[in-house]
Scaffold this motif. Structure first.
Motif, PDB file in Angstrom:
ATOM      1  N   SER A  84      -5.418   1.081   0.533  1.00  0.00           N
ATOM      2  CA  SER A  84      -5.748  -0.262   0.396  1.00  0.00           C
ATOM      3  C   SER A  84      -7.580  -0.247   1.001  1.00  0.00           C
ATOM      4  O   SER A  84      -8.271   0.603   1.390  1.00  0.00           O
ATOM      5  N   THR A  96       2.008  -2.023   4.980  1.00  0.00           N
ATOM      6  CA  THR A  96       1.742  -1.216   5.373  1.00  0.00           C
ATOM      7  C   THR A  96       3.346  -0.628   5.751  1.00  0.00           C
ATOM      8  O   THR A  96       3.652   0.407   5.724  1.00  0.00           O
ATOM      9  N   LYS A 113      -4.409  -0.868  -5.814  1.00  0.00           N
ATOM     10  CA  LYS A 113      -3.983  -1.099  -4.333  1.00  0.00           C
ATOM     11  C   LYS A 113      -4.467  -1.980  -3.614  1.00  0.00           C
ATOM     12  O   LYS A 113      -4.665  -3.526  -4.748  1.00  0.00           O
ATOM     13  N   LEU A 119      -2.483  -6.597   6.690  1.00  0.00           N
ATOM     14  CA  LEU A 119      -2.629  -5.915   5.872  1.00  0.00           C
ATOM     15  C   LEU A 119      -1.701  -4.407   6.508  1.00  0.00           C
ATOM     16  O   LEU A 119      -0.740  -3.711   6.117  1.00  0.00           O
ATOM     17  N   PRO A 141       0.534  -0.552  -0.213  1.00  0.00           N
ATOM     18  CA  PRO A 141       0.006  -0.114  -0.168  1.00  0.00           C
ATOM     19  C   PRO A 141       0.916   1.862   0.033  1.00  0.00           C
ATOM     20  O   PRO A 141       2.037   0.978   0.251  1.00  0.00           O
TER      21      PRO A 141
END
Length: 702
Positions: free
Chosen positions: A379, A451, A410, A447, A299
């Motif tokens: 994202s 990041t 994304k 996720l 992302p």
């Protein structure tokens, strides 16, 4: 580090000799040749056995001396006592790389440890790299090469995997084959007599077939080399590590298993933090992260959109985001207007976007397209729970997400909750390269790691700072301490060493009588501090042998008498030379502590905290490994929970943070310059708005 030609011979051999083969099917050498043939390896294979028996219809050599000079890699499957002599023969060909699958080395105790050390010396003398011993071998899917004792060959993929543990290797292969995930390289490290993680990373960082690197480790070989190589690697590719042996029981088991010392958990955490390594919390997390990093782009920011057909899972995901580094950002006004035309009036539009239980495939399609086009999000997390209204549309929703992923730049992470009703759709998503998890927390964790990885890649290069120091003076102080038989530097000697590194030490005078103390205080200037002077008493404050803020000669004489009397009574065997008279630190100040000790794997581990309860009971301590860069020192100070106190919240004024950063950097320089100092404590450091001084320091010399 070893030359690229040696590593190329290991990972990309055009010819492989397998030494210690036989015609028996269960012979390790025979198994490896069978695996090479089954995987489709196109290079030359040279079996070697004493009888010269053909193996799998391949002509065998009866001696290592008969091998062609073009042999790149040797795989040795012999008893441990015979391996070193074989290496010497291979070096004459010359063979540049070898894999030793045999066990019976450092993992079995002293006898095996000595054999392993002899093996390592022989390999280094022959300028040869060794994978193992006590390993399964390796795979290279780009070459269709399964040079291991594991028959299950990997799919072709972009994940490079390495592990000390053979059981974790077989587990990883089984998981990957089940999930349809492939490996670019697959490496069993074994005992790491020669090749450790740093060398492996050095090769994989530039491997064009590898997108993400994943590893399991119990100990790390050559900690300082690992720090440098891991940092270089993470600027190019994500590096995910699962480290075992964090608890005392686990550390003992890891040491016994690997036959090597383990470092402290604090040191490992500091090493991973400083080098940008993503640390997995368990095996499942390691595999989940590997899949996410291998299949999705990173992302470009922390803003995540959570799209769900139920409120509860969306709330759980939002909670998990807030605990990490993700931001639950509000959709743009244009997106909200679009959602109002799609969703019921009572749906939640403001993230998490709750489409409610009556959402169907069409609702998902329109909502996801609106969210994907919104620049407010970096994202997308898609959650599906098996509500009655959506059960017949699960496969259709999965197919639509796959179509969206091909159009969207994304990263898309999915969470299909439930059992049999969603299992086939989970497999459909995973097969298309879209991570699909069972629960929201797991999805958010992956996720969040992606990041953090993106944030790490965008960080500025660390600023190295070198301070002036009188190295010869410092070295002579340490050497004199060793010559006199002492193992600790305290008081004036420690202060002199600190001044050689231009550390801010207050003016200090040794007074043998109260009259001398009064004269010293007059010269220094009141107020002063008084503390007992003895090389055998280190915890002076705890024993009541320190008096501060003395303002008059009368107070000074009284304090001198009280301190020396108390020391004589409480420390009967201690040699007391008098008292130290010391200038007071800055007013409106706070006391902090800096400490370093040498970790067996990584070297000097530096810690920072507020003094007193914050360090001793609350464990509010930040740590980094030397050498520190400027950003390391800045982060150490700012990441403790008590940092607001240093900024003047509630207690006193704000301290000069630059002065504390300088002290951390000077201490780091000292730790790197003087390996004889095993441990050092700077306690207390009195820090105020105008600067900081080190009121006391002690060092252990070994």
């Amino acid at each position: 580090m070893y030359s690229y030609s040696c590593l190329k011979a290991l990972f990309e051999p055009q010819s492989i000799a397998v030494i210690g083969t036989s015609a028996e099917a269960d012979n390790p050498g025979s198994i490896i040749i069978a695996n090479l043939l089954a995987s489709g390896y196109k290079g030359k294979i040279f079996p070697v056995n004493g009888e010269g028996e053909d193996v799998h219809e391949i002509r065998a050599f009866s001696s290592v001396n008969e091998l062609p000079r073009s042999t790149d890699l040797a795989i040795i499957c012999l008893p441990p006592s015979e391996v070193s002599s074989i290496l010497e023969l291979l070096a004459e060909i010359p063979v540049r790389a070898a894999v030793v699958t045999s066990g019976g080395f450092g993992e079995i105790g002293r006898e095996g440890y000595l054999l392993e050390k002899h093996l390592a010396r022989t390999a280094k003398n022959c300028d040869m790299i060794i994978l193992g011993p006590n390993c399964m071998g390796l795979m290279n899917s780009a070459l269709s090469m399964n040079a291991s004792i594991e028959p299950d060959f990997t799919f072709s993929g972009n994940i490079a995997f390495f592990s000390q543990s053979g059981a974790i290797c077989t587990t990883a292969l089984d998981w990957a084959n089940c999930e349809g995930v492939g490996f670019s390289k697959f490496i069993s490290l074994g005992n790491k007599a020669i090749l450790g993680e740093a060398t492996i990373l050095n090769y994989l960082a530039d491997d064009p077939d590898t997108k993400v690197i994943v590893g399991y480790c119990e100990t790390l070989k050559d900690g300082q080399d690992f720090l440098r190589t891991a940092y270089d690697t993470t600027t190019k590719k994500p590096l995910i590590l699962l480290r075992a042996g964090e608890t005392p029981a686990g550390a003992r088991a890891a040491s016994a298993h690997a036959g090597a010392l383990t470092g402290s958990t604090t040191a490992y955490n500091a090493a991973f933090r400083q080098t940008g390594v993503m640390q997995a919390v368990d095996i499942e997390d390691m595999f989940n992260l590997a899949h996410a990093f291998s299949s999705q782009p990173l992302p470009k920011g922390s803003n995540v959109a959570i799209v769900s057909n139920s409120g509860g899972p969306g709330i759980l995901a939002a909670d998990m985001c807030e605990k990490g580094t993700l931001t639950i950002s509000r959709p743009s006004s244009a997106t909200i207007d679009i959602l109002k035309g799609i969703l019921p009036a009572y749906a939640s539009l403001y993230n998490p976007i709750d489409m409610l239980g009556d959402a169907n495939a069409d609702t998902y399609h329109k909502t996801l397209r609106a969210v994907a086009e919104d620049d407010a999000f970096h994202s997308i997390l898609i959650i599906l729970s098996p509500a009655a209204n959506v059960l017949n549309d699960v496969a259709k929703i999965a197919a639509d997400i796959i179509a969206l992923e091909k159009e969207c730049e994304k990263p898309i992470i999915t969470c299909f909750m439930g059992g049999p009703s969603v299992e086939s759709s989970r497999k459909l998503l995973r097969g298309a390269g879209i991570p699909c998890y069972d629960f929201p927390e797991t999805a958010v964790r992956s996720l969040d790691a992606m990041t953090r990885c993106d944030r790490w890649r965008k960080k500025d290069w660390p600023i190295e700072v070198c301070f002036r120091r009188d190295y010869s003076k410092a070295k002579s102080i340490v050497e004199n301490c060793k010559l006199t038989g002492l193992n600790e530097l305290v008081e004036l000697d420690a202060m002199h060493l600190g001044s050689a590194y231009e550390l801010p030490v207050p003016e200090t005078v040794l007074a043998r009588t109260s009259n001398q103390a009064a004269k010293a205080a007059k010269r220094i200037g009141y107020p002063v501090a008084l503390k007992i002077a003895s090389p055998l008493i280190s915890r002076k404050q705890e024993l009541g042998l320190v008096s501060t803020n003395i303002k008059t000669p009368q107070e000074l004489r009284k304090a001198f008498l009280e301190i020396t009397t108390r020391a004589t009574r409480r420390c009967k065997d201690a040699y007391i030379t008098g008292c130290l008279v010391q200038a007071m630190g800055p007013e409106d100040s706070h006391e902090v502590v800096v400490h370093f000790r040498r970790d067996p794997q990584f070297g000097p581990l530096i810690s920072f905290s507020l003094a007193g309860l914050h360090e001793d009971m609350l464990n509010d301590v930040s740590s980094r490994l030397a050498p520190l860069a400027l950003n390391d020192a800045q982060e150490m100070i700012r990441e403790i929970k008590a940092y607001p106190i240093l900024r003047g919240v509630r207690f006193g004024g704000a301290v000069n943070l630059g002065a504390l950063e300088d002290i951390l950097l000077m201490v780091s320089q000292m730790a790197m310059d003087l390996p004889e100092i095993q441990e050092a404590e700077f306690d207390p450091i009195i820090a105020g708005p105008e600067g900081a001084v080190i009121a006391n320091m002690r060092m252990t010399v070994g």
